[in-house]
Design an enzyme around this catalytic site. Structure first.
Site, PDB file in Angstrom:
ATOM      1  CG  ASP A 274      -2.067  -0.985   1.103  1.00  0.00           C
ATOM      2  OD1 ASP A 274      -2.401  -1.367  -0.036  1.00  0.00           O
ATOM      3  OD2 ASP A 274      -2.599  -1.407   2.147  1.00  0.00           O
TER       4      ASP A 274
ATOM      5  NE  ARG B 227      -3.295   1.460  -5.539  1.00  0.00           N
ATOM      6  CZ  ARG B 227      -3.594   1.054  -4.311  1.00  0.00           C
ATOM      7  NH1 ARG B 227      -2.736   0.291  -3.643  1.00  0.00           N
ATOM      8  NH2 ARG B 227      -4.729   1.419  -3.740  1.00  0.00           N
TER       9      ARG B 227
ATOM     10  CE  LYS C 277      -3.755  -3.184  -3.359  1.00  0.00           C
ATOM     11  NZ  LYS C 277      -3.970  -4.117  -2.222  1.00  0.00           N
TER      12      LYS C 277
END
Length: 537
Positions: free
Chosen positions: A417, A448, A444
């Site tokens: 994250d 990303r 995700k």
């Protein structure tokens, strides 16, 4: 709030550190822990009490789904102990009789399935994947839905190991909607190839309802919140090693009281803002410091960034004595649908287990509202908690004080994250950075890897993605170049990255779809507002 008033607008020849960050702040309750606390409390006997539960959209999706399955979740009156974007609540579990493991197996001709429960997971992959493990043994069919973004994400990788326990799961291809049919689960030895903590957690939650011992073998480690919380809720769970886990199923869990620590992944964006704005000095208090979540701090430290952290709290779960907690919330003493015989029998079974495994007994301490177990060995190992201190160089004309980052594939699972934030900081590092094994980022809320490359290219950094590794070559100027606009595509972490980058751009730029920060950190902008100070007055 108009965030543009914090943008710097001077000419590109001038230093751009018009604003610095100073002061103390706290983060919303940890999103990963909030999900898991609500889910385990929904499986427990009695009434659990939590403070600092995240109000983010993802956790709200989990709460709504659990309520649809029969859990009772009641907000507590506003408490000064809660951080921003957090609340306190009582959770009374789903009636145990709603799970097939509490019943003798039925013959096929006796089975008459009730109407399915529709569970709307919205944009929350954690909700969809983890709750599928709970639904597997639920007495009603469940159909999991998601928004357009979540409905593109892979659910087959969680369905496969659950089917090895005997779960009946139907998918639309490899994505949502996902349908579970009530299943009697059986223990198994399962080897997980994926480094996903969500897949692992779904399997551990399902194993709680599989009579016998399930052995989960991990090819690669990932964040361990579920394992820590299982101990706190009284599960018969143990680890031969960090990558070899055992769950004894068909067991009752007990209720707990717990103060959820601040979200370290949210803190990462405040850390990034403080490092980028020269002369900043920020303390982040009461934040979770789980070793499987603070890897980004280790990466920053070894690259020369001025960050430090200190563990100072024993943030342990405390077991609630159900017999003495009858007044804590409605239904704490006995859940709807439980017979006296079944409830008493399970409690007796648990008490015998506790007596054997927690030799020395425990001491119950009563208050007018709650009874908690205290004294050794009545508190269970849980999440380390403490503070983070970050400072940045006051010299606005010099290069960044940190070198480029070299992140191995083994580390990626522990900072998945925080990778967008690290990539942003890599664009201002003194040397190039390499992030290996980042393919998981492509699964995700958005791709990303592609989104990070778009943002960094717009800011003037060069990126190269090949063979699962992302290389970032930093900008050559002392600031990011002007950007016209950037579309976050609804990804909350990319939105926070872009907002942080705007603090050190030569001109304001338009960021599209910033409302998605409410997924994890609704008060992100107001937190920045409190910390930002004019450095030119």
């Amino acid at each position: 709030m108009n965030f543009e008033r914090f943008y710097t607008t001077g000419s590109t020849e001038l230093p751009l550190a018009k604003y610095v960050l100073h002061g103390h702040c706290v983060m919303p309750g940890d999103k990963s822990i909030s999900h898991r606390c609500l889910m385990l409390a929904a499986l427990a006997s009695g009434c659990s009490h939590f403070t600092n539960v995240s109000t983010g959209d993802d956790v709200t999706s989990t709460r709504t789904a659990l309520e649809a399955m029969g859990a009772v979740i009641e907000d507590e009156a506003s408490s000064s102990t809660n951080a921003p974007d957090s609340y306190s609540c009582h959770v009374t579990g789903i009636p145990a009789s709603s799970f097939l493991w509490t019943h003798a197996p039925l013959r096929t001709e006796e089975v008459c399935l009730p109407e399915p429960v529709a569970l709307q997971c919205n944009n929350s992959g954690t909700t969809a994947r983890l709750i599928s493990g709970i639904c597997a043994n639920f007495y009603r069919p469940c159909v999991l839905h998601g928004d357009s973004s979540l409905s593109r994400r892979d659910m087959a990788r969680v369905a496969r190991p659950l089917r090895q326990l005997g779960a009946h799961i139907d998918l639309t291809g490899t994505t949502l909607p996902l349908r579970t049919t009530p299943s009697y689960l059986s223990p198994a030895t399962i080897c997980l190839e994926s480094p996903s903590a969500q897949v692992k957690s779904a399997l551990l939650l399902a194993a709680l309802h599989a009579p016998g011992i399930t052995h989960v073998q991990l090819k690669q480690l990932s964040r361990d919140h579920t394992e820590r919380l299982l101990h706190g809720f009284g599960a018969r769970f143990w680890a031969e090693s960090a990558d070899s886990l055992y769950v004894h199923g068909a067991q009752p869990l007990h209720a707990v009281r717990y103060d959820i620590p601040g979200d370290i992944s949210s803190a990462a964006f405040i850390v990034a803002a403080a490092l980028l704005c020269s002369g900043s000095d920020v303390h982040i208090d009461h934040v979770g410091l789980n070793p499987t979540r603070r890897a980004f701090l280790d990466v920053l430290k070894r690259a020369g960034a001025c960050v430090a952290w200190e563990e100072y709290e024993n943030n342990a779960l405390v077991a609630v004595d159900e017999a003495l907690d009858a007044h804590a919330c409605a239904g704490a003493g006995k859940r709807a649908g439980e017979s006296e015989g079944v409830s008493a029998g399970k409690r007796a079974c648990f008490n015998q287990t506790l007596s054997r495994e927690k030799a020395g007994g425990y001491r119950a301490a009563c208050t007018s509202e709650h009874a908690v177990v205290s004294g050794d060995p009545s508190v269970f190992e849980s999440e380390p908690c403490g503070s983070i201190h970050v400072q940045s160089n006051a010299d606005t004309t010099s290069r960044a004080s940190w070198r480029g980052f070299h992140v191995s594939a083994e580390e990626v699972a522990f900072l998945i994250d925080e990778l967008p934030m690290l990539a942003l900081l890599a664009a201002r590092a003194s040397t190039p950075s390499v992030f290996s094994g980042v393919d998981e980022l492509r699964a995700k809320e958005t791709d990303r890897v592609d989104a990070i490359e778009r943002l960094l290219a717009a800011l003037g950094a060069h990126t190269d993605f090949r063979n699962g590794a992302l290389t970032v070559s930093p900008v050559q100027q002392s600031h990011f170049r002007p950007v016209h606009e950037f579309d976050t595509q609804g990804d909350h972490r990319l939105a926070m990255c872009a907002l942080v980058a705007s603090l050190v751009c030569s001109t304001p730029f338009r960021i599209i779809n910033t409302q998605c920060v409410s997924v994890s950190f609704p008060s992100f902008l107001t937190t920045l507002e409190r910390l930002l100070h004019d450095n030119c007055s």
